[in-house]
Design a protein around this motif. Sequence first.
Motif, PDB file in Angstrom:
ATOM      1  N   ASP A   1       0.826  -1.321  -0.013  1.00  0.00           N
ATOM      2  CA  ASP A   1       0.194  -0.082   0.122  1.00  0.00           C
ATOM      3  C   ASP A   1       0.824   1.215   0.007  1.00  0.00           C
ATOM      4  O   ASP A   1       0.775   2.063   0.884  1.00  0.00           O
ATOM      5  N   ALA A   2       1.846   1.183  -0.903  1.00  0.00           N
ATOM      6  CA  ALA A   2       2.645   2.318  -1.048  1.00  0.00           C
ATOM      7  C   ALA A   2       3.515   2.943   0.162  1.00  0.00           C
ATOM      8  O   ALA A   2       3.918   3.811   0.234  1.00  0.00           O
ATOM      9  N   VAL A   3       3.709   1.757   1.013  1.00  0.00           N
ATOM     10  CA  VAL A   3       4.704   1.900   2.138  1.00  0.00           C
ATOM     11  C   VAL A   3       5.631   0.822   2.202  1.00  0.00           C
ATOM     12  O   VAL A   3       5.376  -0.233   1.933  1.00  0.00           O
ATOM     13  N   LEU A   4       6.989   1.376   2.306  1.00  0.00           N
ATOM     14  CA  LEU A   4       8.193   0.353   2.462  1.00  0.00           C
ATOM     15  C   LEU A   4       8.266   0.040   4.327  1.00  0.00           C
ATOM     16  O   LEU A   4       8.360   1.126   5.029  1.00  0.00           O
ATOM     17  N   TYR A   5       8.250  -1.435   4.756  1.00  0.00           N
ATOM     18  CA  TYR A   5       8.587  -1.557   5.901  1.00  0.00           C
ATOM     19  C   TYR A   5       9.722  -2.219   5.776  1.00  0.00           C
ATOM     20  O   TYR A   5      10.110  -3.251   5.045  1.00  0.00           O
ATOM     21  N   ALA A   6      10.656  -2.183   6.981  1.00  0.00           N
ATOM     22  CA  ALA A   6      12.041  -2.810   7.106  1.00  0.00           C
ATOM     23  C   ALA A   6      12.058  -3.181   8.636  1.00  0.00           C
ATOM     24  O   ALA A   6      11.830  -2.406   9.468  1.00  0.00           O
ATOM     25  N   SER A   7      12.734  -4.096   8.696  1.00  0.00           N
ATOM     26  CA  SER A   7      12.832  -4.912  10.240  1.00  0.00           C
ATOM     27  C   SER A   7      14.037  -4.361  10.546  1.00  0.00           C
ATOM     28  O   SER A   7      15.223  -4.411   9.934  1.00  0.00           O
ATOM     29  N   GLY A   8      14.302  -3.948  11.854  1.00  0.00           N
ATOM     30  CA  GLY A   8      15.502  -3.416  12.284  1.00  0.00           C
ATOM     31  C   GLY A   8      16.313  -4.342  13.383  1.00  0.00           C
ATOM     32  O   GLY A   8      15.554  -4.896  14.160  1.00  0.00           O
ATOM     33  N   GLY A   9      17.638  -4.082  13.419  1.00  0.00           N
ATOM     34  CA  GLY A   9      18.372  -4.715  14.581  1.00  0.00           C
ATOM     35  C   GLY A   9      18.142  -4.419  15.760  1.00  0.00           C
ATOM     36  O   GLY A   9      18.528  -5.085  16.718  1.00  0.00           O
ATOM     37  N   ASP A  10      17.447  -3.127  16.095  1.00  0.00           N
ATOM     38  CA  ASP A  10      17.084  -2.779  17.308  1.00  0.00           C
ATOM     39  C   ASP A  10      15.812  -3.136  17.885  1.00  0.00           C
ATOM     40  O   ASP A  10      15.139  -2.749  18.873  1.00  0.00           O
ATOM     41  N   GLY A  11      14.940  -4.086  17.132  1.00  0.00           N
ATOM     42  CA  GLY A  11      13.858  -4.801  17.555  1.00  0.00           C
ATOM     43  C   GLY A  11      12.548  -3.866  17.219  1.00  0.00           C
ATOM     44  O   GLY A  11      11.321  -4.210  17.400  1.00  0.00           O
ATOM     45  N   ALA A  12      12.848  -2.913  15.935  1.00  0.00           N
ATOM     46  CA  ALA A  12      11.717  -2.203  15.656  1.00  0.00           C
ATOM     47  C   ALA A  12      11.445  -2.531  14.290  1.00  0.00           C
ATOM     48  O   ALA A  12      12.230  -3.324  13.514  1.00  0.00           O
ATOM     49  N   VAL A  13      10.305  -2.248  13.784  1.00  0.00           N
ATOM     50  CA  VAL A  13       9.929  -2.078  12.583  1.00  0.00           C
ATOM     51  C   VAL A  13       9.655  -0.593  11.747  1.00  0.00           C
ATOM     52  O   VAL A  13       8.723   0.210  12.699  1.00  0.00           O
ATOM     53  N   VAL A  14      10.550  -0.265  10.792  1.00  0.00           N
ATOM     54  CA  VAL A  14      10.337   1.032  10.185  1.00  0.00           C
ATOM     55  C   VAL A  14       9.538   1.195   9.083  1.00  0.00           C
ATOM     56  O   VAL A  14       9.498   0.227   8.444  1.00  0.00           O
ATOM     57  N   ALA A  15       8.662   2.300   9.050  1.00  0.00           N
ATOM     58  CA  ALA A  15       7.900   2.461   7.648  1.00  0.00           C
ATOM     59  C   ALA A  15       8.278   3.781   7.153  1.00  0.00           C
ATOM     60  O   ALA A  15       8.605   4.749   7.579  1.00  0.00           O
ATOM     61  N   CYS A  16       8.445   3.564   5.939  1.00  0.00           N
ATOM     62  CA  CYS A  16       8.712   4.701   4.962  1.00  0.00           C
ATOM     63  C   CYS A  16       7.934   4.771   3.950  1.00  0.00           C
ATOM     64  O   CYS A  16       7.385   3.896   2.977  1.00  0.00           O
ATOM     65  N   ASP A  17       7.167   6.200   3.557  1.00  0.00           N
ATOM     66  CA  ASP A  17       6.487   6.419   2.479  1.00  0.00           C
ATOM     67  C   ASP A  17       7.154   6.209   1.176  1.00  0.00           C
ATOM     68  O   ASP A  17       8.457   6.285   0.997  1.00  0.00           O
ATOM     69  N   LEU A  18       6.542   5.737   0.107  1.00  0.00           N
ATOM     70  CA  LEU A  18       7.165   5.604  -1.105  1.00  0.00           C
ATOM     71  C   LEU A  18       6.754   7.003  -1.943  1.00  0.00           C
ATOM     72  O   LEU A  18       5.515   7.116  -2.465  1.00  0.00           O
ATOM     73  N   ALA A  19       7.631   7.591  -2.627  1.00  0.00           N
ATOM     74  CA  ALA A  19       7.547   8.793  -3.564  1.00  0.00           C
ATOM     75  C   ALA A  19       7.041   8.194  -4.858  1.00  0.00           C
ATOM     76  O   ALA A  19       7.023   6.880  -5.106  1.00  0.00           O
ATOM     77  N   ALA A  20       6.472   9.022  -5.752  1.00  0.00           N
ATOM     78  CA  ALA A  20       6.055   8.478  -6.986  1.00  0.00           C
ATOM     79  C   ALA A  20       6.999   7.805  -7.812  1.00  0.00           C
ATOM     80  O   ALA A  20       6.765   6.816  -8.640  1.00  0.00           O
ATOM     81  N   GLY A  21       8.437   8.089  -7.870  1.00  0.00           N
ATOM     82  CA  GLY A  21       9.394   7.267  -8.369  1.00  0.00           C
ATOM     83  C   GLY A  21       9.845   6.082  -7.588  1.00  0.00           C
ATOM     84  O   GLY A  21      10.678   5.361  -8.259  1.00  0.00           O
TER      85      GLY A  21
END
Length: 323
Positions: free
Chosen positions: A137-157
Amino acid sequence: MAPLAKHWVRRRVARWASLCAAAAALAVGGCGGGGASSTSVAASAGKGHLVVSNGDDSVVTCNVLGDGSIDTCRLVQVESLDAPGSIEVVSGRAYLTDLADHGVLVCTVDDRGGITDCETAEQGGALVAPMGVIVADAVLYASGGDGAVVACDLAAGGTPRNCRRALPAGTFANPLGLAAQDGLVFVANQAASTIEVCVASAGALGGCTTSDAGGTLARPTGLTIADGRLFVTNVVDDSITVCRIGAQGSLDGCVKSAHPEALAWPLDVAVNGSVLYVSNAHTHTVATCTVHDDGRVTDCAAGAAGDLFLHPSGVAFVAEVRR
């Protein structure tokens, strides 16, 4: 040994040392190597490309034939990559996590599966040794070594921006593989041998529930979803767990299949119909397996693709676009 060759060997060892550091967190055995041969094929597959991230900062792209078998492979060295983790390919973009540089690399993928124009987007320091990556849904999720999950919005490109913790550091116990379906994000809670299922809304995660998949998990690493089923690689016993995804993301009818003769430290999994592709970090191979309707995984065999695979960590299948 020539200076250039020495540099290449040091660089290769250093990159694998980074993956070994990640392996220490996985609580699995020491680093090793080997070889294997042949692949298995199955019906209900399709043509496309297999994209594999390697421990020496390279990416291998292989042609996949109509029966799911792996054909010719080629390698691209990605200079801006430093200790790669997993890989996700969506809409002509490849997203590779970078454990050492604490970021996500974005590359262009052409119609032949070729990797070009790789750039590391500015992620604002939110990522810490990211391993798993998924786009939903136009969001990138990445799992982190600090025990978090990070979410990033994706630009048009397709460039990640506005990266933030979807859940705080320490929420998960060494989160690795990620998968998504129908507004849910699945997280391999590796240190606890569980799967966390969280509700996603505009990049925020909440309402997480925990499943042990009927006790079939053993330090889960890679995740993917296909045909309403969750596929999980387990590094402790070289096995694959397959579960049906039920209401609210429940994991039902989970079946575990161990293949110690063909799987060796399986870090990631991709699906092409009834064919599974599994990256074997220990033996520098990618295994192909057959998955059945009841969740059983059989006929696993590992293929080395010459010397192109080196401690492969991430694997993604991209189906051929029919014109």
